[in-house]
Design a protein around this motif. Structure first.
Motif, mmCIF file in Angstrom:
data_model
loop_
_atom_site.group_PDB
_atom_site.id
_atom_site.type_symbol
_atom_site.label_atom_id
_atom_site.label_comp_id
_atom_site.label_asym_id
_atom_site.label_seq_id
_atom_site.Cartn_x
_atom_site.Cartn_y
_atom_site.Cartn_z
ATOM 1 N N SER A 13 0.860 -1.186 0.000
ATOM 2 C CA SER A 13 0.000 0.000 0.000
ATOM 3 C C SER A 13 0.889 1.226 0.000
ATOM 4 N N THR A 14 0.371 2.311 -0.538
ATOM 5 C CA THR A 14 1.157 3.539 -0.574
ATOM 6 C C THR A 14 1.070 4.279 0.760
ATOM 7 N N GLU A 15 2.018 5.160 0.968
ATOM 8 C CA GLU A 15 1.986 6.085 2.102
ATOM 9 C C GLU A 15 0.977 7.175 1.783
ATOM 10 N N ALA A 16 0.721 8.067 2.720
ATOM 11 C CA ALA A 16 -0.249 9.148 2.523
ATOM 12 C C ALA A 16 0.101 10.037 1.331
ATOM 13 N N ASP A 17 1.409 10.179 1.051
ATOM 14 C CA ASP A 17 1.834 11.018 -0.076
ATOM 15 C C ASP A 17 1.913 10.254 -1.399
ATOM 16 N N GLY A 18 1.523 8.970 -1.372
ATOM 17 C CA GLY A 18 1.527 8.157 -2.586
ATOM 18 C C GLY A 18 2.806 7.389 -2.826
ATOM 19 N N SER A 19 3.806 7.588 -1.991
ATOM 20 C CA SER A 19 5.072 6.877 -2.179
ATOM 21 C C SER A 19 4.963 5.430 -1.701
ATOM 22 N N PHE A 20 5.791 4.568 -2.281
ATOM 23 C CA PHE A 20 5.826 3.169 -1.879
ATOM 24 C C PHE A 20 7.166 2.561 -2.268
ATOM 25 N N ASN A 21 7.504 1.454 -1.607
ATOM 26 C CA ASN A 21 8.686 0.669 -1.942
ATOM 27 C C ASN A 21 8.232 -0.747 -2.183
ATOM 28 N N LEU A 22 8.731 -1.353 -3.246
ATOM 29 C CA LEU A 22 8.345 -2.711 -3.598
ATOM 30 C C LEU A 22 9.492 -3.348 -4.361
ATOM 31 N N SER A 23 9.912 -4.527 -3.923
ATOM 32 C CA SER A 23 10.971 -5.249 -4.632
ATOM 33 C C SER A 23 10.367 -5.950 -5.839
ATOM 34 N N ILE A 24 10.872 -5.625 -7.014
ATOM 35 C CA ILE A 24 10.388 -6.201 -8.264
ATOM 36 C C ILE A 24 11.312 -7.365 -8.624
ATOM 37 N N PRO A 25 10.753 -8.569 -8.801
ATOM 38 C CA PRO A 25 11.586 -9.746 -9.032
ATOM 39 C C PRO A 25 12.276 -9.788 -10.399
ATOM 40 N N ASN A 26 11.731 -9.127 -11.388
ATOM 41 C CA ASN A 26 12.378 -9.089 -12.703
ATOM 42 C C ASN A 26 12.065 -7.767 -13.388
#
Length: 66
Positions: A13-26
């Protein structure tokens, strides 16, 4: 907002400001971005560290509320 990697159950889910971190496998992954009242978008991620997304209002949902 909810961000999912297409074809998996990995997401965040994103933070209040729309930022997010997600590890992309490829490098050829597709993100599915959704939020209540907005149209779901799919975005291909190829050699990108930062993406900018603008969601469009779902007029069907707005009409149902009115």
């Amino acid at each position: 907002m909810t961000i999912l990697i297409k074809g998996t159950s990995n997401g965040t889910s994103t933070e209040a400001d729309g930022s997010f971190n997600l590890s992309i496998p490829n490098e050829g992954a597709t993100l599915i971005i959704s939020y209540i009242g907005y149209l779901t978008q799919e975005i291909s991620i190829i050699n990108q560290n930062n993406i900018e997304v603008f969601l469009k209002l779902d007029s069907k949902v707005i009409d149902e509320v009115s």
